[in-house]
Design an enzyme around this catalytic site. Structure first.
Site, PDB file in Angstrom:
ATOM      1  CD  GLU A 188      -3.094  -0.895   0.207  1.00  0.00           C
ATOM      2  OE1 GLU A 188      -3.100   0.132  -0.489  1.00  0.00           O
ATOM      3  OE2 GLU A 188      -3.975  -1.775   0.128  1.00  0.00           O
ATOM      4  NE  ARG A 222      -3.823   2.935  -0.379  1.00  0.00           N
ATOM      5  CZ  ARG A 222      -5.018   2.891   0.186  1.00  0.00           C
ATOM      6  NH1 ARG A 222      -5.605   3.998   0.577  1.00  0.00           N
ATOM      7  NH2 ARG A 222      -5.627   1.731   0.395  1.00  0.00           N
ATOM      8  CG  ASP A 248      -5.990  -7.203  -7.478  1.00  0.00           C
ATOM      9  OD1 ASP A 248      -4.899  -7.399  -6.925  1.00  0.00           O
ATOM     10  OD2 ASP A 248      -6.880  -6.505  -6.948  1.00  0.00           O
ATOM     11  CD  GLU A 278     -11.160  -1.610  -7.770  1.00  0.00           C
ATOM     12  OE1 GLU A 278     -10.165  -1.344  -7.064  1.00  0.00           O
ATOM     13  OE2 GLU A 278     -12.344  -1.415  -7.378  1.00  0.00           O
ATOM     14  CB  THR A 327      -2.275  -1.084  -9.153  1.00  0.00           C
ATOM     15  OG1 THR A 327      -3.500  -1.814  -9.106  1.00  0.00           O
ATOM     16  CG2 THR A 327      -1.701  -0.905  -7.746  1.00  0.00           C
TER      17      THR A 327
END
Length: 593
Positions: free
Chosen positions: A218, A222, A351, A485, A571
């Site tokens: 994360e 981010r 994913d 998404e 992503t």
């Protein structure tokens, strides 16, 4: 061992220890023959003993003088008021902070910046589309302004309670996740005053030397992704410097027997561990497989190959491993290098690993053929074993678990429609049309998951069992937490087809978010999308500003804004430029060799 004046014969340490009764004093050893620091043995010979006694006496006198001086200073301190002492301490702290800032702003080696195309503009020709784009911008301003008022510096916002919010993925520290995550969206939308507010907070307050355990994945997507994107868009050096500082803090997570990183790392101690719930202490495919884009850019910008080597080591290890049915399980033990539970999904846990294989190829200007081959192999296995059609004709991506296919698809897996479209060009056996159509079918299924709810917002996951299709069954799967998404897939399909249905579907979602998720203090997720009177979860996720609103804004913008032949989105929807390099070893950048 023989001792003379507290010196141990045969001690080969760089500093010799004198035991003088008052305290230990470290004296650098000097070789009389070479006059330089030397780790050899310092022996005291008879004729020199008088000289050494004098030296000992001189040291005793110096230590006494230093002690007396320290006692006098202590007495003076005690005479001062508590406020004066606090002021002096604060002055010293400020001095240290300033020295750290000076050190932090040390420039990194210059490298050629890629040609940056389409970092602003994208004004649509239609007045109707322009109005929709302006509405998305207003929603962004509402989300940001309320975070600025009620949650500034906190990781996220609780818009109903009107206070800061954080989760364990960011540890216990206030790292301003929303600020870092939202920067590039603000810039792209032309909200430059807000962008500069965020930049100033980062310059003054963003500190990674904190005793806090964070998610490597994360924080990478981010924070590092957000900082790198802000750097490329704005050219402000501070973002690059902060990204590199943070990346250095993540490197200890790779100190495992296999080089597969831990899921979490303490930013101060460097101690890593995995999530307690992960299969037999395993690392997670989507987490350790979603580092490549950011780490390649870090090596490119710093000239330090360490980041590139870390992610390439992961790739090489995965290439050597057997894969059941050609599928990658979601769990890999970093100690043993063995797969954990055989569970494969294109939704959560798996994913973005597949996404980053494709995007590594795109980001390398389509020269990373190894990544493209791994992507093609993976999606062929996925299509063979996981992608099915429901009785009602909906194409969905199931999950392989415990030896059978679960006919369930998560909201997270809806990104795959955009991925298949993005990867269509360059696919094997001239199957571009096939993969574009497959992407469109996934987009349609995910739209149905939205359309079959009371709120016209999609659930966290939905089933395809018997008469139940594209609908959540369990209460725990009926929530919507402002996820991007589905809108992400609409945008990619719009870019590649310009079919008006994708803008129409995107606008339906935007209106539903505005109607049911907007509150006076920002935007909140909802707990049940099938209830016409939903309860809010009172969290404004940082990815709502980074992804959901950005993809909506791009959906109602012209294709000249962040064109896909020049930019690749990580992503977390942070755009990074294509690196026009000659091969995957970054040989186009001499600094990395």
């Amino acid at each position: 061992m023989e001792r003379r004046l507290g010196i141990t014969r045969g001690d080969s340490s760089k500093h010799k220890r004198f035991d003088l009764g008052l305290e230990d004093v470290l004296i650098p050893h000097v070789d009389a023959n070479r006059g330089a620091k030397n780790p050899g043995v310092f022996l005291i010979h008879g004729p020199d003993e008088h000289r050494h006694r004098e030296e000992e006496e001189r040291l005793r006198n110096k230590i006494r003088a230093d002690h007396e001086k320290a006692l006098e200073e202590a007495k003076e301190k005690l005479k001062k008021s508590r406020e004066e002492i606090r002021a002096e301490i604060q002055t010293e702290k400020n001095k240290v902070v300033q020295e750290m800032k000076t050190k932090e702003k040390k420039p990194l080696p210059p490298v050629p910046i890629p040609n940056l195309t389409g970092i602003n503009g994208g004004d649509p020709e239609s007045s109707d589309i322009r109005k929709k784009r302006e509405k998305i911008k207003e929603m962004m301003k509402h989300a940001w302004d309320n975070y600025r008022i009620y949650g500034w510096g906190h990781n996220e916002l609780r818009p109903i309670a009107r206070k800061g919010h954080s989760t364990n993925i960011f540890g216990s520290s206030q790292m301003g996740a929303t600020i870092v995550d939202a920067l590039d969206t603000l810039y792209i939308m032309g909200l430059l005053d807000e962008f500069r507010d965020g930049q100033k907070w980062i310059e003054d307050n963003l500190d990674f030397s904190v005793n806090s355990e964070v998610s490597v994945f994360e924080v990478n997507i981010r924070f590092i992704g957000g900082l790198l994107s802000a750097y490329y868009l704005s050219g402000e050096e501070i973002f690059k410097i902060k990204a590199v500082q943070l990346a250095e803090k993540l490197l200890p997570a790779f100190n495992t027997p296999t080089g597969i990183p831990w899921a979490m790392v303490n930013l101060k101690s460097g101690v890593g561990r995995n999530w307690g719930w992960a299969s037999a202490g395993s690392s997670i495919l989507a987490e350790f497989g979603t580092l490549h884009m950011e780490f390649v850019h870090l090596s490119y910008l710093t000239g330090d190959p360490v980041y590139y080597k870390k992610v390439m080591h992961i790739r090489k290890l995965l290439q050597k491993m057997d894969r059941p049915n050609g599928l990658y399980p979601n769990y890999l033990n970093p100690r043993t290098g063995r797969w954990g539970q055989y569970h494969t999904s294109v939704g959560g846990l798996g994913d973005s690993f597949y996404e980053y294989l494709l995007k590594a190829w795109l980001m390398s200007d389509k020269t990373d053929h190894e990544a493209r081959k791994m992507y093609d192999d993976a999606i062929e296995a996925i299509e063979k074993h996981l992608i099915k059609k429901s009785r009602g004709g909906l194409t969905f991506i199931g999950e392989w678990k415990n030896g059978h296919l679960e006919k369930k698809m998560g909201h997270l897996a809806c990104f795959a429609g955009g991925m298949f479209a993005l990867g269509a060009d360059g696919s094997r056996m001239d199957k571009a049309g096939h993969y574009l159509e497959l992407g469109a079918e996934i987009a349609h299924t995910c739209h149905e998951s939205y359309d079959r709810t009371a709120l016209k917002l999609g659930p966290e996951s939905f089933k395809f069992d018997g008469a139940v299709e594209a609908v959540a069954v369990r209460q725990a799967e009926k929530y919507y937490i402002l996820r991007p998404e589905v809108i992400e897939t609409y945008w990619y399909l719009w870019r590649f087809t310009h079919d008006p249905r994708y803008r129409r579907w995107g606008w339906e979602a935007a209106l539903a978010i505005e109607k049911y998720c907007r509150v006076s203090g920002g935007f909140s997720g909802v707990k049940d999308v099938y209830s016409s009177t939903p309860t809010h979860d009172d969290v404004q996720q940082s990815f709502f500003l980074a992804e959901t609103l950005k993809y909506l804004y791009l959906l109602f913008s012209g294709d000249d804004l962040l064109p896909l032949d020049h930019w690749v989105f990580n992503t977390e929807a942070h755009p990074l430029p294509v690196l026009h390099l000659s091969n995957t070893t970054l040989s186009g950048n001499p600094a990395v060799l």
